[in-house]
Design a protein around this motif. Structure first.
Motif, PDB file in Angstrom:
ATOM      1  N   TRP A   5       0.827  -1.201   0.000  1.00 30.04           N
ATOM      2  CA  TRP A   5       0.000   0.000   0.000  1.00 30.04           C
ATOM      3  C   TRP A   5       0.860   1.250   0.000  1.00 30.04           C
ATOM      4  O   TRP A   5       0.392   2.318  -0.389  1.00 30.04           O
ATOM      5  CB  TRP A   5      -0.900   0.039   1.217  1.00 30.04           C
ATOM      6  CG  TRP A   5      -1.930  -1.054   1.295  1.00 30.04           C
ATOM      7  CD1 TRP A   5      -2.299  -1.915   0.312  1.00 30.04           C
ATOM      8  CD2 TRP A   5      -2.719  -1.402   2.438  1.00 30.04           C
ATOM      9  NE1 TRP A   5      -3.261  -2.770   0.769  1.00 30.04           N
ATOM     10  CE2 TRP A   5      -3.543  -2.477   2.064  1.00 30.04           C
ATOM     11  CE3 TRP A   5      -2.797  -0.902   3.726  1.00 30.04           C
ATOM     12  CZ2 TRP A   5      -4.444  -3.062   2.937  1.00 30.04           C
ATOM     13  CZ3 TRP A   5      -3.702  -1.486   4.604  1.00 30.04           C
ATOM     14  CH2 TRP A   5      -4.513  -2.552   4.202  1.00 30.04           C
ATOM     15  N   PRO A  15       1.885   6.729  -0.384  1.00 23.39           N
ATOM     16  CA  PRO A  15       0.891   5.726  -0.787  1.00 23.39           C
ATOM     17  C   PRO A  15       1.038   5.379  -2.267  1.00 23.39           C
ATOM     18  O   PRO A  15       1.216   6.251  -3.109  1.00 23.39           O
ATOM     19  CB  PRO A  15      -0.446   6.412  -0.514  1.00 23.39           C
ATOM     20  CG  PRO A  15      -0.160   7.857  -0.388  1.00 23.39           C
ATOM     21  CD  PRO A  15       1.269   8.003  -0.010  1.00 23.39           C
ATOM     22  N   SER A  17      -1.200   2.842  -3.476  1.00 24.08           N
ATOM     23  CA  SER A  17      -2.466   2.201  -3.811  1.00 24.08           C
ATOM     24  C   SER A  17      -3.601   3.086  -3.313  1.00 24.08           C
ATOM     25  O   SER A  17      -3.390   4.031  -2.548  1.00 24.08           O
ATOM     26  CB  SER A  17      -2.566   0.818  -3.154  1.00 24.08           C
ATOM     27  OG  SER A  17      -2.737   0.956  -1.770  1.00 24.08           O
ATOM     28  N   ILE A  18      -4.794   2.755  -3.721  1.00 27.59           N
ATOM     29  CA  ILE A  18      -5.959   3.535  -3.320  1.00 27.59           C
ATOM     30  C   ILE A  18      -6.206   3.391  -1.814  1.00 27.59           C
ATOM     31  O   ILE A  18      -6.619   4.354  -1.163  1.00 27.59           O
ATOM     32  CB  ILE A  18      -7.206   3.137  -4.148  1.00 27.59           C
ATOM     33  CG1 ILE A  18      -8.351   4.123  -3.916  1.00 27.59           C
ATOM     34  CG2 ILE A  18      -7.644   1.738  -3.825  1.00 27.59           C
ATOM     35  CD1 ILE A  18      -8.130   5.467  -4.505  1.00 27.59           C
ATOM     36  N   ILE A  19      -5.905   2.236  -1.248  1.00 26.02           N
ATOM     37  CA  ILE A  19      -6.092   2.049   0.189  1.00 26.02           C
ATOM     38  C   ILE A  19      -5.133   2.944   0.968  1.00 26.02           C
ATOM     39  O   ILE A  19      -5.514   3.560   1.972  1.00 26.02           O
ATOM     40  CB  ILE A  19      -5.912   0.570   0.571  1.00 26.02           C
ATOM     41  CG1 ILE A  19      -6.968  -0.285  -0.120  1.00 26.02           C
ATOM     42  CG2 ILE A  19      -5.975   0.383   2.080  1.00 26.02           C
ATOM     43  CD1 ILE A  19      -6.769  -1.763   0.016  1.00 26.02           C
ATOM     44  N   GLY A  20      -3.895   3.040   0.521  1.00 24.90           N
ATOM     45  CA  GLY A  20      -2.931   3.927   1.168  1.00 24.90           C
ATOM     46  C   GLY A  20      -3.348   5.379   1.093  1.00 24.90           C
ATOM     47  O   GLY A  20      -3.226   6.132   2.065  1.00 24.90           O
ATOM     48  N   ILE A  22      -6.415   6.483   0.812  1.00 27.34           N
ATOM     49  CA  ILE A  22      -7.587   6.648   1.688  1.00 27.34           C
ATOM     50  C   ILE A  22      -7.145   6.777   3.147  1.00 27.34           C
ATOM     51  O   ILE A  22      -7.677   7.612   3.892  1.00 27.34           O
ATOM     52  CB  ILE A  22      -8.583   5.481   1.500  1.00 27.34           C
ATOM     53  CG1 ILE A  22      -9.254   5.581   0.134  1.00 27.34           C
ATOM     54  CG2 ILE A  22      -9.615   5.430   2.614  1.00 27.34           C
ATOM     55  CD1 ILE A  22     -10.062   4.360  -0.256  1.00 27.34           C
ATOM     56  N   LEU A  23      -6.173   5.971   3.555  1.00 22.13           N
ATOM     57  CA  LEU A  23      -5.666   6.065   4.921  1.00 22.13           C
ATOM     58  C   LEU A  23      -5.042   7.431   5.196  1.00 22.13           C
ATOM     59  O   LEU A  23      -5.307   8.052   6.232  1.00 22.13           O
ATOM     60  CB  LEU A  23      -4.642   4.958   5.187  1.00 22.13           C
ATOM     61  CG  LEU A  23      -5.203   3.561   5.364  1.00 22.13           C
ATOM     62  CD1 LEU A  23      -4.077   2.542   5.407  1.00 22.13           C
ATOM     63  CD2 LEU A  23      -6.029   3.481   6.626  1.00 22.13           C
ATOM     64  N   THR A  70       2.892  -2.548   5.528  1.00 16.86           N
ATOM     65  CA  THR A  70       2.301  -2.800   4.206  1.00 16.86           C
ATOM     66  C   THR A  70       3.099  -2.129   3.094  1.00 16.86           C
ATOM     67  O   THR A  70       2.563  -1.844   2.031  1.00 16.86           O
ATOM     68  CB  THR A  70       0.842  -2.310   4.155  1.00 16.86           C
ATOM     69  OG1 THR A  70       0.818  -0.911   4.436  1.00 16.86           O
ATOM     70  CG2 THR A  70      -0.028  -3.055   5.137  1.00 16.86           C
TER      71      THR A  70
END
Length: 78
Positions: A5, A15, A17-20, A22-23, A70
């Motif tokens: 991520w 980040p 990735s999209i999850i990173g 978003i976090l 991650t």
């Protein structure tokens, strides 16, 4: 299977990735909300600093812990 991520760049994590993303966005929104709530009732800069410090440190510690677990590992080749 390892989740990537984040990517470590120096002392920070970027980040990848999209999850990173978003976090990171969630932590920034949380910190802005905390700042506005604490600053509304503060009488000085030091009141604001003492009020936001535990929230900011906790939020970024958790974010960097997640990022370190991650992130892709950079292997040094000798």
């Amino acid at each position: 299977m390892k989740m990537n991520w984040f990517k470590k760049t120096g002392w920070i994590y970027i980040p990848v990735s999209i999850i990173g993303a978003i976090l990171y966005t969630g932590v920034i929104i949380f910190c802005v909300t905390v700042f506005l709530a604490v600053d509304r009732h503060s009488h000085s800069v030091s009141d604001t600093f003492y009020g936001i410090f535990p929230f900011f440190v906790s939020a970024f510690t958790i974010l960097f812990w997640i990022a370190s677990n991650t992130s892709e590992e950079i292997k040094k080749q000798n």
